[in-house]
Design an enzyme around this catalytic site. Structure first.
Site, PDB file in Angstrom:
ATOM      1  N   LYS A 175      -8.854   8.406 -18.749  1.00  0.00           N
ATOM      2  CA  LYS A 175      -9.145   9.039 -20.039  1.00  0.00           C
ATOM      3  C   LYS A 175      -7.898   9.009 -20.946  1.00  0.00           C
ATOM      4  CE  LYS A 175     -12.909   9.722 -17.702  1.00  0.00           C
ATOM      5  NZ  LYS A 175     -13.187  10.921 -16.917  1.00  0.00           N
ATOM      6  N   ARG A 194       0.853  -1.196   0.000  1.00  0.00           N
ATOM      7  CA  ARG A 194       0.000   0.000   0.000  1.00  0.00           C
ATOM      8  C   ARG A 194       0.884   1.241   0.000  1.00  0.00           C
ATOM      9  NH1 ARG A 194      -1.308   1.480   4.589  1.00  0.00           N
ATOM     10  NH2 ARG A 194      -2.296  -0.429   5.291  1.00  0.00           N
ATOM     11  N   TYR A 228     -16.566  19.066 -13.158  1.00  0.00           N
ATOM     12  CA  TYR A 228     -16.899  17.651 -13.359  1.00  0.00           C
ATOM     13  C   TYR A 228     -17.918  17.220 -12.288  1.00  0.00           C
ATOM     14  CZ  TYR A 228     -16.357  12.595 -13.432  1.00  0.00           C
ATOM     15  OH  TYR A 228     -16.601  11.254 -13.474  1.00  0.00           O
ATOM     16  N   ASP A 233      -7.415  20.295 -12.800  1.00  0.00           N
ATOM     17  CA  ASP A 233      -7.784  18.983 -13.332  1.00  0.00           C
ATOM     18  C   ASP A 233      -7.456  19.027 -14.827  1.00  0.00           C
ATOM     19  OD1 ASP A 233      -9.092  16.806 -14.490  1.00  0.00           O
ATOM     20  OD2 ASP A 233     -10.737  16.846 -13.039  1.00  0.00           O
TER      21      ASP A 233
HETATM   22  C1  LIG Z   1     -13.664  11.214 -15.531  1.00  0.00           C
HETATM   23  C2  LIG Z   1     -13.215  12.459 -14.881  1.00  0.00           C
HETATM   24  C3  LIG Z   1     -12.902  12.500 -13.514  1.00  0.00           C
HETATM   25  C4  LIG Z   1     -13.103  11.303 -12.598  1.00  0.00           C
HETATM   26  O1  LIG Z   1     -12.211  10.301 -12.894  1.00  0.00           O
HETATM   27  P1  LIG Z   1     -12.513   8.737 -12.588  1.00  0.00           P
HETATM   28  O2  LIG Z   1     -11.264   8.104 -13.095  1.00  0.00           O
HETATM   29  O3  LIG Z   1     -13.735   8.380 -13.347  1.00  0.00           O
HETATM   30  O4  LIG Z   1     -12.697   8.614 -11.119  1.00  0.00           O
HETATM   31  C5  LIG Z   1     -12.446  13.686 -12.992  1.00  0.00           C
HETATM   32  N1  LIG Z   1     -12.314  14.796 -13.750  1.00  0.00           N
HETATM   33  C6  LIG Z   1     -12.620  14.802 -15.055  1.00  0.00           C
HETATM   34  C7  LIG Z   1     -12.469  16.053 -15.845  1.00  0.00           C
HETATM   35  C8  LIG Z   1     -13.077  13.640 -15.670  1.00  0.00           C
HETATM   36  O5  LIG Z   1     -13.403  13.660 -16.963  1.00  0.00           O
END
Ligand SMILES: *Cc1c(COP(=O)(O)O)cnc(C)c1O
Length: 398
Positions: free
Chosen positions: A194, A45, A97, A169
């Protein structure tokens, strides 16, 4: 040396065997020579060599000091919020988001952390919204799904003057196009689900910090809270990252061509893409994103109804109907009934998410095939919205 070359050669060769692919250390613990005497690893961990390799690679990509890999993008966001204390405030982009909104509203509000949502596309709004309790500024740029752009460098300056941290982000742009830490941000988070992963086959998140001390605090929070990325998924993200520049360049070129095409289609009302001159924040996007404007395009229909949008999203063949983005295969979704369903209609429309808004994650198929796929779906719709026009109905039946 170009960034793509640097990235590919930042992926280490295994010292012990010469393996050119990073080994997957699928282990829970490490044998120690004596109590507390180990090879830098004691429990998985706290640390894992495969995860550590990914963390170093992404820290390099974002020009940061420390990378920390999490079980999801939301776990990464959660760890950053845990830097705060009850009574602190977050100043956040209003077009945030949905998962971050849910986390702030339904988890952190009850611990006394308040969030002020602001249209951050205008720096004046940011300056005005600061209070002496604002400890964290939260940006997404481009935003989801209307692709608004905020000026990272200008907002970083304001945050610094006010003694608040700035976290960006960077999921939509990816470090291939935009490096917020180089523009003055303190932290970057990613949903590596993504573009970093890039193949729609995993869930992962990353935090990168500009400062090693904040990096240590995030590592402490991760070890204390436990939301680590598994060794195998760490390896998959490394594997995806090898082609990041190649993919994002192509995603961007395809998306730009699709956006230009959509502008010419009679069934389409507005097209949202930062690469278009018609985009209200095009100049900032062109300045702070290098090499392309990303793979996401949104558009609304002249016939502004959910029914019309649903008809379009159900009649494409290459664009698959699914949430998420950033994968090799093209996806599309209808935010009003999918990702943004939980937001009340009036509030959603006020944020620019029209009933007919459709979001595309433009993939790596041949762009002419993608354009004809979305074009066919829109042409079929034209038949619906001129219903009652005898000449056209005849034409369509024929
Ligand atoms: C998908 C997404 C998240 C969340 O990510 P997960 O991997 O689904 O937990 C956060 N910010 C943005 C801009 C996203 O597109």
């Amino acid at each position: 040396m170009s960034n793509a070359t640097k990235l590919i050669h930042s992926i280490p060769v295994d010292k012990q065997t010469g393996a050119i692919s990073v080994p997957i250390y699928q282990t829970s613990t490490y044998v120690q020579d004596a109590p507390g005497v180990n090879k830098g690893y004691d429990y998985a961990r706290s640390n894992n060599p495969t995860r550590a390799a990914l963390e170093t690679i992404v820290a390099g990509l974002e020009n940061g000091q420390t990378g920390i890999a999490f079980a999801s993008g939301l776990a990464a966001i959660d760890a950053v919020v845990k830097l705060l204390e009850g009574g602190d405030e977050i100043l956040a982009v209003d077009d945030i988001y949905g998962g971050a909104f849910r986390l702030f509203t339904h988890i952190y509000a009850k611990f006394g952390i308040k969030v002020n949502y602001v249209d951050t596309t205008d720096v004046a709004n940011v300056i005005e919204a600061f209070t002496d309790r604002t400890k964290l500024v939260w940006l997404e740029t481009p935003t989801n799904p209307t692709l608004k752009i905020s000026d990272i460098a200008a907002i970083a300056k304001v945050a610094r003057q006010q003694g608040a941290l700035l976290c960006v982000d960077n999921t939509f742009a990816s470090p291939a196009l935009q490096q917020p830490l180089c523009l003055g941000a303190d932290l970057v988070v990613h949903s590596a689900t993504k573009y970093l992963g890039g193949h729609s086959d995993l869930i992962a998140g990353i935090v990168v910090t500009a400062d090693a001390i904040i990096g240590d605090r995030i590592k402490f929070i991760q070890n204390a809270s436990g939301a680590i990325l598994s060794p195998h998924d760490s390896w998959l993200v490394i594997r995806g990252i090898e082609t990041l520049y190649l993919r994002v360049k192509e995603h961007s070129a395809n998306a730009h061509a699709v956006a230009r095409y959509l502008q010419t289609h009679p069934a389409v009302d507005k097209v949202y893409y930062p690469g278009l001159r018609s985009h209200p924040n095009h100049d900032i996007a062109a300045r702070q994103q290098k090499g392309g404007f990303g793979g996401v395009v949104s558009f609304s229909l002249r016939q502004d109804t959910a029914a019309a949008a649903k008809e379009v999203v159900c009649s494409t063949h290459l664009f698959k109907l699914a949430e998420s983005l950033g994968g090799v295969k093209s996806l599309l979704c209808h935010p009003a009934s999918m990702t943004h369903k939980s937001i009340p209609g009036d509030q959603r429309r006020a944020a620019g998410v029209a009933d007919s808004l459709i979001r595309l994650s433009v993939g790596l198929e041949d762009v002419d095939d993608l354009i004809s796929d979305i074009g066919n779906a829109l042409d079929a719709l034209s038949g619906v919205y001129v219903e009652g026009d005898a000449s056209l109905s005849t034409h369509i039946t024929a």
